[in-house]
Motif scaffolding. Structure first.
Motif, PDB file in Angstrom:
ATOM      1  N   ARG A 122       0.844  -1.214   0.000  1.00 56.07           N
ATOM      2  CA  ARG A 122       0.000   0.000   0.000  1.00 56.07           C
ATOM      3  C   ARG A 122       0.868   1.248   0.000  1.00 56.07           C
ATOM      4  O   ARG A 122       0.604   2.216  -0.727  1.00 56.07           O
ATOM      5  CB  ARG A 122      -0.922   0.004   1.223  1.00 56.07           C
ATOM      6  CG  ARG A 122      -1.940   1.167   1.255  1.00 56.07           C
ATOM      7  CD  ARG A 122      -2.632   1.263   2.611  1.00 56.07           C
ATOM      8  NE  ARG A 122      -1.742   1.811   3.623  1.00 56.07           N
ATOM      9  CZ  ARG A 122      -1.664   3.110   3.934  1.00 56.07           C
ATOM     10  NH1 ARG A 122      -2.434   3.980   3.321  1.00 56.07           N
ATOM     11  NH2 ARG A 122      -0.817   3.522   4.869  1.00 56.07           N
ATOM     12  N   ARG A 123       1.934   1.247   0.806  1.00 53.45           N
ATOM     13  CA  ARG A 123       2.811   2.414   0.863  1.00 53.45           C
ATOM     14  C   ARG A 123       3.475   2.669  -0.488  1.00 53.45           C
ATOM     15  O   ARG A 123       3.622   3.820  -0.922  1.00 53.45           O
ATOM     16  CB  ARG A 123       3.862   2.217   1.958  1.00 53.45           C
ATOM     17  CG  ARG A 123       3.279   2.280   3.369  1.00 53.45           C
ATOM     18  CD  ARG A 123       4.354   2.050   4.423  1.00 53.45           C
ATOM     19  NE  ARG A 123       3.816   2.175   5.773  1.00 53.45           N
ATOM     20  CZ  ARG A 123       3.664   3.317   6.413  1.00 53.45           C
ATOM     21  NH1 ARG A 123       4.047   4.442   5.821  1.00 53.45           N
ATOM     22  NH2 ARG A 123       3.158   3.357   7.635  1.00 53.45           N
ATOM     23  N   GLU A 124       3.875   1.610  -1.162  1.00 56.58           N
ATOM     24  CA  GLU A 124       4.483   1.778  -2.489  1.00 56.58           C
ATOM     25  C   GLU A 124       3.451   2.311  -3.485  1.00 56.58           C
ATOM     26  O   GLU A 124       3.768   3.152  -4.335  1.00 56.58           O
ATOM     27  CB  GLU A 124       5.047   0.442  -2.977  1.00 56.58           C
ATOM     28  CG  GLU A 124       5.840   0.570  -4.253  1.00 56.58           C
ATOM     29  CD  GLU A 124       6.573  -0.712  -4.618  1.00 56.58           C
ATOM     30  OE1 GLU A 124       6.767  -1.572  -3.738  1.00 56.58           O
ATOM     31  OE2 GLU A 124       6.953  -0.851  -5.797  1.00 56.58           O
ATOM     32  N   PHE A 125       2.214   1.837  -3.349  1.00 56.25           N
ATOM     33  CA  PHE A 125       1.135   2.327  -4.214  1.00 56.25           C
ATOM     34  C   PHE A 125       0.927   3.830  -3.994  1.00 56.25           C
ATOM     35  O   PHE A 125       0.806   4.611  -4.957  1.00 56.25           O
ATOM     36  CB  PHE A 125      -0.154   1.552  -3.905  1.00 56.25           C
ATOM     37  CG  PHE A 125      -1.340   1.939  -4.733  1.00 56.25           C
ATOM     38  CD1 PHE A 125      -1.597   1.298  -5.939  1.00 56.25           C
ATOM     39  CD2 PHE A 125      -2.217   2.935  -4.321  1.00 56.25           C
ATOM     40  CE1 PHE A 125      -2.693   1.643  -6.716  1.00 56.25           C
ATOM     41  CE2 PHE A 125      -3.313   3.290  -5.081  1.00 56.25           C
ATOM     42  CZ  PHE A 125      -3.552   2.646  -6.287  1.00 56.25           C
ATOM     43  N   LEU A 126       0.890   4.256  -2.724  1.00 56.02           N
ATOM     44  CA  LEU A 126       0.693   5.685  -2.432  1.00 56.02           C
ATOM     45  C   LEU A 126       1.869   6.512  -2.955  1.00 56.02           C
ATOM     46  O   LEU A 126       1.679   7.632  -3.453  1.00 56.02           O
ATOM     47  CB  LEU A 126       0.520   5.898  -0.930  1.00 56.02           C
ATOM     48  CG  LEU A 126      -0.715   5.259  -0.277  1.00 56.02           C
ATOM     49  CD1 LEU A 126      -0.789   5.651   1.194  1.00 56.02           C
ATOM     50  CD2 LEU A 126      -2.007   5.660  -0.990  1.00 56.02           C
ATOM     51  N   GLN A 145       2.819  10.255  -5.704  1.00 54.28           N
ATOM     52  CA  GLN A 145       3.686  11.402  -5.395  1.00 54.28           C
ATOM     53  C   GLN A 145       2.930  12.482  -4.603  1.00 54.28           C
ATOM     54  O   GLN A 145       2.970  13.662  -4.939  1.00 54.28           O
ATOM     55  CB  GLN A 145       4.271  11.994  -6.681  1.00 54.28           C
ATOM     56  CG  GLN A 145       5.131  11.005  -7.447  1.00 54.28           C
ATOM     57  CD  GLN A 145       5.713  11.589  -8.720  1.00 54.28           C
ATOM     58  OE1 GLN A 145       5.142  12.492  -9.319  1.00 54.28           O
ATOM     59  NE2 GLN A 145       6.855  11.079  -9.151  1.00 54.28           N
ATOM     60  N   GLY A 146       2.251  12.027  -3.576  1.00 54.89           N
ATOM     61  CA  GLY A 146       1.564  12.967  -2.694  1.00 54.89           C
ATOM     62  C   GLY A 146       0.132  13.268  -3.065  1.00 54.89           C
ATOM     63  O   GLY A 146      -0.554  14.007  -2.338  1.00 54.89           O
TER      64      GLY A 146
END
Length: 488
Positions: A325-329, A333-334
């Motif tokens: 999920r963190r990589e997806f977010l 790029q914010g």
């Protein structure tokens, strides 16, 4: 109100192109395009052409029949309807909260459903477009073509779905249309034999789920100009979240974020959904158009499902899925990721999460011991909300003094995405079809956009009153001699 490209001026003078039926989706729908003399698209609509009427014929039935009856809405996600109805009737009969053992068994059933449905959609229905290209040879764009060109990918997809179905069978009694959940709890525990069977394979399932996430990431990285732009548009997102903001696909409160990622409403109780959501009806579709009551139909529509859930929660409470999920977010790029094809990426993250949850649950002794049922004082009304594979699913019932259902309202996942799917169709039509000579491959772009939402069209159709009807008397050369129309 009408959106851009929803209704053209001078419709009778425009050329009509139909995609009928939309293929590789659950249920039956079609797309119509109206095109002018310069090949410019002037109107694009996704039509839902089935009539089901479950909300009406459930009325008058004993409430205890409902969790079994509503599964006939769908052969793909019957568990979701089964559990949403059971949750609503827990409240209506005063049997909420249910026991710890019953809730964990329901969760096991539900996450098995998420796993098998996500595997079915990605590997069987969508991967042919993604692996071969939207305009590749049509005879190749199917699971048989995937099996020939990518045999290990196809094998893992089939076995992932099989494992999810085994979880459902073990908890519901059957792979399709089981009877495990009842008002107030469950009617079976997990047997020792099934526990051993599922425990044996779950680690392999997690490994394959991680590989599926890697596959979809490689597809995005290989062609970001397509994946980040195709059918992309801004929208709000809605889903359930746990009290601490975690992803929870079985229970929680409703959270809505706007297109910039700001939280608009948070932890709205399930019993108050009607204060948050309204539904609009349009004359050209059996599927309703929900919207946020406080914003209205023009700006209050939103998206549900994996793309919404992965970005709406504060974290995913399993380690591998949270890292993904963190990589997806980070990919955004914010900013929130709004690309239609990113649904597939988010869907595979959820499949991984489902596998991790199943592994955790299999370690819990409550699955094989403890009380299964609870009772209470009837309230005669209840709402059950669950995050089905395709998005937020709402069941709402009222029960009379004779224990017969007097009111039923269903807002299913695909219905929430109705405006979003139509917007995706119009964005793709404008970008890829307008001004060009249409081919099967170009028209498949429209279907690719719809498939990304994994719509279940058979679940999503509802109507009250008379059905519209058109009868035409035509000669063998196609000349229409008489036309009779009954409006709804």
């Amino acid at each position: 109100m009408a959106f851009e490209l929803e209704t053209a001026d001078g419709r009778d003078s425009l050329r009509r192109v139909a995609i009928d039926p939309v293929s590789r989706v659950e249920g039956h729908g079609k797309v119509t395009l109206l095109i002018d003399e310069h090949d410019e698209v002037r109107e694009a609509r996704l039509h839902i052409v089935e009539f089901r009427g479950f909300e009406v014929f459930i009325q008058g039935r004993p409430y205890w029949e409902v969790p079994v009856m509503v599964q006939r809405l769908c052969g793909i996600c019957p568990v979701s309807h089964h559990l949403a109805a059971a949750k609503a009737l827990d409240v209506a009969t005063g049997a909420a909260p249910i026991t710890a053992s019953a809730e964990k068994l329901r969760r096991l059933m539900h996450y098995g459903q998420i796993l098998q449905s996500h595997a079915l959609h990605f590997f069987h229905l969508s991967s042919p477009d993604l692996l071969f290209g939207f305009e590749s040879e049509v005879a190749r764009r199917n699971i048989v073509g995937v099996a020939a060109a990518h045999p290990e990918v196809a094998r893992q997809g089939v076995l992932l779905r099989k494992f999810g179905q085994e979880v459902i069978r073990a908890t519901a009694g059957k792979k399709i249309h089981g009877t495990g959940a009842v008002s107030g709890g469950m009617n079976r525990r997990l047997s020792a034999e099934d526990h051993a069977l599922l425990s044996r394979d779950i680690h392999q399932v997690i490994d394959w789920s991680r590989a599926a996430v890697e596959l979809v990431k490689r597809l995005h990285r290989a062609d970001p100009a397509l994946y980040d732009v195709f059918g992309s548009f801004d929208s709000a997102f809605m889903s359930l979240v746990r009290a601490d903001g975690a992803m929870d696909l079985y229970d929680g409160g409703l959270r809505v974020r706007d297109a910039e990622g700001r939280i608009l409403r948070d932890h709205v109780p399930d019993q108050d959904y009607h204060r948050l959501i309204c539904e609009e009806v349009k004359p050209w579709s059996y599927m309703k158009f929900p919207f946020l009551r406080e914003l209205g139909p023009e700006t209050g529509w939103y998206r549900v499902g994996p793309l919404a859930r992965v970005q709406n929660c504060d974290f995913i409470p399993t380690p591998f899925a949270e890292a993904e999920r963190r990589e997806f977010l980070d990919h955004g790029q914010g900013h929130p990721v709004h690309a239609t094809l990113a649904y597939h990426w988010a869907r595979m993250i959820e499949m991984l999460h489902a596998a991790e949850v199943i592994r955790e649950l299999l370690d819990d002794p409550d699955l094989r011991s403890g009380e299964l049922l609870t009772t209470g004082t009837s309230r005669r009304e209840g709402v059950g909300i669950i995050e089905a594979p395709r998005g937020t699913l709402i069941h709402h019932y009222r029960i009379g003094e004779d224990d017969l259902v007097t009111m039923c309202n269903l807002i299913v996942s695909t219905t929430h995405n109705n405006q979003a799917m139509n917007t995706a169709v119009r964005e793709v039509a404008k970008r890829y079809l307008s001004g060009r000579t249409l081919t099967e491959g170009l028209l498949n772009h429209i279907e690719v956009a719809i498939r990304a939402y994994d719509p279940c069209l058979s679940c999503a159709t509802h109507a009250l009153g008379q059905m519209p009807l058109v009868v035409e008397l035509a000669s063998t050369d196609g000349t229409v001699h008489q036309r009779v129309v009954r409006e709804r």
